[in-house]
Design a protein around this motif. Structure first.
Motif: not given
Lengths: 136, 287
Positions: A92-95, B180-185, B216-219
């Motif tokens: 998340e910090l990009g590190l 985002s929420a699901r990706a986090q889980v 989605v790709a980012q996640h």
């Protein structure tokens, strides 16, 4: 100030960080490790951060520079046992801890080092089959 | 304030005097609007309860719905609309249960030849009923929102399994849209499973993801990077032809992350990296 012990096991130096990393502790570790690598002539360094709850940008950068210093002294560095929460925070910090190799635990870290030395290649993670058959 | 103290007293009087008739008429009105989806016994019990609590509040000279003495009435109204929301009635049907009281009341107010004071009373009474209706509506909306939130949470729990498919290989079959929420889980579960099982390889299968956009790709990329930090390698599999085209046209770069068309290919790749060869046993059967 807390000092992190550096243990020598065969051709590998094992650093298990059990205290909270303050900036001074991290810098001290960097000094100690450089000296020990030269003194012992080891070719591998394993840094175990299983017990670390927090890895901030400074500690992350110090780990990177330890890896770079070790490289100059002809030793490979593997950081092992990073916790999921720490990994998520760093992402998340990009590190992304450039130049550092990682493994799930000390045992896998040892394997990784052994493989790296055995093949004389820094990263045996290519799909080349010859080098894979060489691994157990 | 919907009512003055005098009006409150007069309304209490009216409700007391014609109690049974009002309740009956009120129940009839409501039951015709609900078209038999609620049993008459249940409905009349609810209306009776409403009537009793309304009267009790007015007997204590409540001048509005948010008066201290009307707390019981508010509780009854909330309970009613929550029940209605859970049973799947619409907001209108729920509100009508309260508004039907107006017609029932009107029957017992002598409008012909009445002076302005009677008119004023009626307007005040209906003001109170409107407040009651609005409260019902609000509680109804809240109850539905809670329902939706609960379901979303359950869905989150349901849809993110991490399975171990081989010694040292775990897989996450992603199904449904990845927000985002699901990706986090997903990320947390996957990383935790990597630690628990000590697996150096993870396969993220996106066969069930209907569309892949940059978000989605980012996640997915974040998850892969986090897994790498912990010392595990990720393989992305289940990329359908259209998705592959979308990824390329969006200019998404997977860098040195291994991608495979199917889960089987990804598993074979992971096994090969571990030094396990898979081969067909040819010629055995004939021999």
């Amino acid at each position: 100030m807390d000092r992190v012990p550096v243990l020598k096991i065969g051709d590998t130096l094992l650093v298990s960080i059990q205290v909270d990393m303050e900036d001074q502790t991290a810098l001290q570790l960097q000094d100690d490790l450089a000296e020990r690598i030269v003194a012992t002539g080891c070719h591998g360094v394993i840094i175990d951060i299983t017990a670390l709850d927090i890895v901030d940008s400074f500690v992350g950068r110090t780990l990177s520079s330890i890896a770079a210093i070790s490289k100059v002294l002809d030793a490979d560095t593997v950081v092992v046992g990073m916790r999921p929460a720490v990994a998520i925070t760093l992402v998340e910090l990009g590190l992304s801890l450039q130049g550092i190799r990682t493994a799930l635990n000390v045992e896998r870290g040892m394997e990784l080092l052994a493989r790296g030395r055995g093949d004389g290649l820094p990263l045996p993670f290519d799909s080349d089959e010859d080098e894979l058959t060489a691994t157990p | 304030m919907a009512l003055s103290a005098d009006e409150s007293a007069r309304l209490a009087n009216l409700l007391g005097q014609y109690g049974d008739q009002i309740v009956k008429r009120w129940t009839d009105n409501v039951s015709s609007s609900l078209a038999g989806r609620l049993s008459t016994a249940e409905l009349s019990r609810q209306i009776q309860e409403l009537h009793t609590s309304l009267r009790a509040a007015l007997d204590q000279r409540a001048v509005g719905l948010f008066d201290e003495v009307a707390v019981e009435l508010r509780a009854v109204l909330s309970e009613l609309s929550r029940a209605r929301a859970r049973q799947g009635f619409t907001a209108t049907e729920t509100a009508i249960s309260v508004f039907a009281l107006k017609d029932a009341l009107l029957e017992h107010i002598d409008v012909s030849g009445a002076g302005p004071e009677v008119m004023r009373d009626y307007v005040a009474f209906t003001g109170l009923i409107d407040e009651m209706g609005l409260l019902t509506f609000e509680t109804y909306a809240n109850a539905r929102e809670e329902l939706v939130a609960d379901q979303a949470e359950q869905l989150l729990e349901l849809s993110t399994p991490v399975v171990k498919i081989w010694e040292g290989v775990v897989a996450v079959p992603l199904v449904g849209t990845l927000d985002s929420a699901r990706a986090q889980v997903v990320m947390e579960r996957l990383l935790q499973t990597l630690v628990d099982t000590g697996s150096p390889y993870a396969i993220i299968d996106i066969t069930g993801v209907p569309a892949v956009d940059t978000q989605v790709a980012q996640h997915v990329l974040k998850t892969v990077v986090a897994a790498r930090l912990m010392g595990a390698d990720c393989i992305i599999s289940g990329i359908r032809p259209q998705i592959a085209q979308t990824i390329v046209s969006l200019g998404i770069e997977f860098g040195d992350i291994v991608t495979k068309a199917s889960l089987a290919d990804a598993l074979r790749h992971a096994l090969r990296l571990q030094g396990i060869e898979t081969a067909r046993r040819t010629g055995r059967r004939e021999a």
